[in-house]
Motif scaffolding. Structure first.
Motif, mmCIF file in Angstrom:
data_model
loop_
_atom_site.group_PDB
_atom_site.id
_atom_site.type_symbol
_atom_site.label_atom_id
_atom_site.label_comp_id
_atom_site.label_asym_id
_atom_site.label_seq_id
_atom_site.Cartn_x
_atom_site.Cartn_y
_atom_site.Cartn_z
ATOM 1 N N MET A 88 18.841 82.434 -0.765
ATOM 2 C CA MET A 88 18.594 81.228 -0.983
ATOM 3 C C MET A 88 17.285 81.013 -1.245
ATOM 4 S SD MET A 88 21.552 78.810 0.765
ATOM 5 C CE MET A 88 21.392 79.830 2.547
ATOM 6 N N HIS A 89 16.721 80.525 -2.222
ATOM 7 C CA HIS A 89 15.254 80.415 -2.868
ATOM 8 C C HIS A 89 14.828 79.060 -3.002
ATOM 9 C CE1 HIS A 89 14.652 84.770 -4.025
ATOM 10 N NE2 HIS A 89 14.552 84.648 -2.622
ATOM 11 N N ARG A 90 13.416 78.649 -2.482
ATOM 12 C CA ARG A 90 12.909 77.302 -2.978
ATOM 13 C C ARG A 90 11.759 77.907 -3.912
ATOM 14 N NH1 ARG A 90 12.888 72.614 -1.069
ATOM 15 N NH2 ARG A 90 13.846 73.158 0.881
ATOM 16 N N ALA A 95 5.763 80.906 -7.355
ATOM 17 C CA ALA A 95 6.324 82.027 -6.175
ATOM 18 C C ALA A 95 7.823 81.457 -5.746
ATOM 19 C CB ALA A 95 5.431 81.938 -5.213
ATOM 20 N N MET A 96 8.546 82.064 -5.060
ATOM 21 C CA MET A 96 9.539 81.747 -4.573
ATOM 22 C C MET A 96 9.731 82.065 -2.981
ATOM 23 S SD MET A 96 12.566 82.914 -7.120
ATOM 24 C CE MET A 96 12.301 84.698 -7.096
ATOM 25 N N VAL A 97 10.127 81.260 -2.125
ATOM 26 C CA VAL A 97 10.392 81.585 -0.754
ATOM 27 C C VAL A 97 11.838 81.520 -0.339
ATOM 28 C CG1 VAL A 97 8.034 80.993 0.034
ATOM 29 C CG2 VAL A 97 9.797 79.178 -0.125
ATOM 30 N N LEU A 117 15.331 74.639 -5.670
ATOM 31 C CA LEU A 117 16.462 75.343 -4.854
ATOM 32 C C LEU A 117 17.104 76.132 -5.793
ATOM 33 C CD1 LEU A 117 17.177 72.819 -1.884
ATOM 34 C CD2 LEU A 117 15.942 75.132 -1.598
ATOM 35 N N HIS A 118 17.348 77.271 -5.296
ATOM 36 C CA HIS A 118 18.472 78.333 -6.342
ATOM 37 C C HIS A 118 18.867 79.217 -5.466
ATOM 38 C CE1 HIS A 118 14.352 79.834 -6.917
ATOM 39 N NE2 HIS A 118 15.235 81.194 -6.969
ATOM 40 N N VAL A 119 20.206 79.847 -6.241
ATOM 41 C CA VAL A 119 20.779 81.074 -5.329
ATOM 42 C C VAL A 119 20.314 82.267 -6.224
ATOM 43 C CG1 VAL A 119 22.915 82.044 -4.892
ATOM 44 C CG2 VAL A 119 22.770 79.608 -4.495
ATOM 45 N N MET A 120 19.890 83.329 -5.313
ATOM 46 C CA MET A 120 19.499 84.536 -6.036
ATOM 47 C C MET A 120 20.152 85.933 -5.670
ATOM 48 S SD MET A 120 16.227 84.532 -7.296
ATOM 49 C CE MET A 120 15.249 85.637 -8.727
ATOM 50 N N ILE A 121 21.273 86.310 -6.407
ATOM 51 C CA ILE A 121 21.837 87.442 -6.380
ATOM 52 C C ILE A 121 20.976 88.646 -6.533
ATOM 53 C CG2 ILE A 121 23.973 88.509 -7.016
ATOM 54 C CD1 ILE A 121 25.065 85.921 -8.043
HETATM 55 CU CU LIG Z 1 14.573 83.164 -6.362
#
Ligand SMILES: [Cu+2]
Length: 162
Positions: A88-90, A95-97, A117-121
């Motif tokens: 899970m990223h913000r 950039a993404m954390v 916010l998003h989900v990253m597979i």
């Molecule tokens: Cu991401």
């Protein structure tokens, strides 16, 4: 036989009293008063979709989680057959954390979107095709898991209503 001294007997009685109080409080804590139905989260997940990130093999996923209950919850993990690594990223500027969880406050709607916010597979086992559906299982700290089918869109496609 040696009779217990008065001090010891009091000590034992005190211990029993504390144990009894503890049991009573434990019973209270499990009773209807503490498990106030109004303080429970009530989640509904809609509008899930996935996008194959251009120039990489990763797949991002977005959705809307509505909590109509009176208690807060948290999205703590996402599972999919595509990969054992789902983050899970913000999004921050360019950039993404990674975040450990996504708070779902009572009576609030939280949207996971390309700009936030998003989900990253990560490292999916196979390439996903536009038009197929990716199954996501969302795990929460309080509520039961929720499974959703996320259609795969091409980058720039209009997301489904949700
Ligand atoms: Cu991401």
């Amino acid at each position: 036989m040696i009779a217990p001294r008065r001090g010891e007997a009091l000590y034992v009685a005190g211990g029993v009293a504390v144990l009894g109080l503890g049991l009573w409080m434990w019973a209270l804590g499990r009773g209807p008063a503490a498990s106030d139905a109004g303080a429970r989260p009530r989640l509904r997940v809609t509008g899930a979709y996935a996008v194959r990130v251009s120039a990489s093999t990763e797949v991002s996923a977005y959705l809307t989680a509505r909590n109509t209950g009176g208690g807060a919850d948290r999205l703590i993990a996402v599972r999919t057959d595509l990969s054992p690594i789902v983050m899970m990223h913000r999004g921050l500027e360019n950039a993404m954390v990674a975040v450990d969880s996504v708070p779902l406050p009572a009576r609030r709607t939280v949207s996971l979107t390309p700009s936030g916010l998003h989900v990253m597979i990560m490292q999916p086992r196979r390439a996903v095709r536009v038009g197929e559906r990716v199954r996501l299982t969302l795990l929460f700290s309080r509520s039961d898991p929720i499974s959703v089918g996320a259609p795969v869109l091409a980058p720039g496609d209009r997301p489904p209503d949700g």
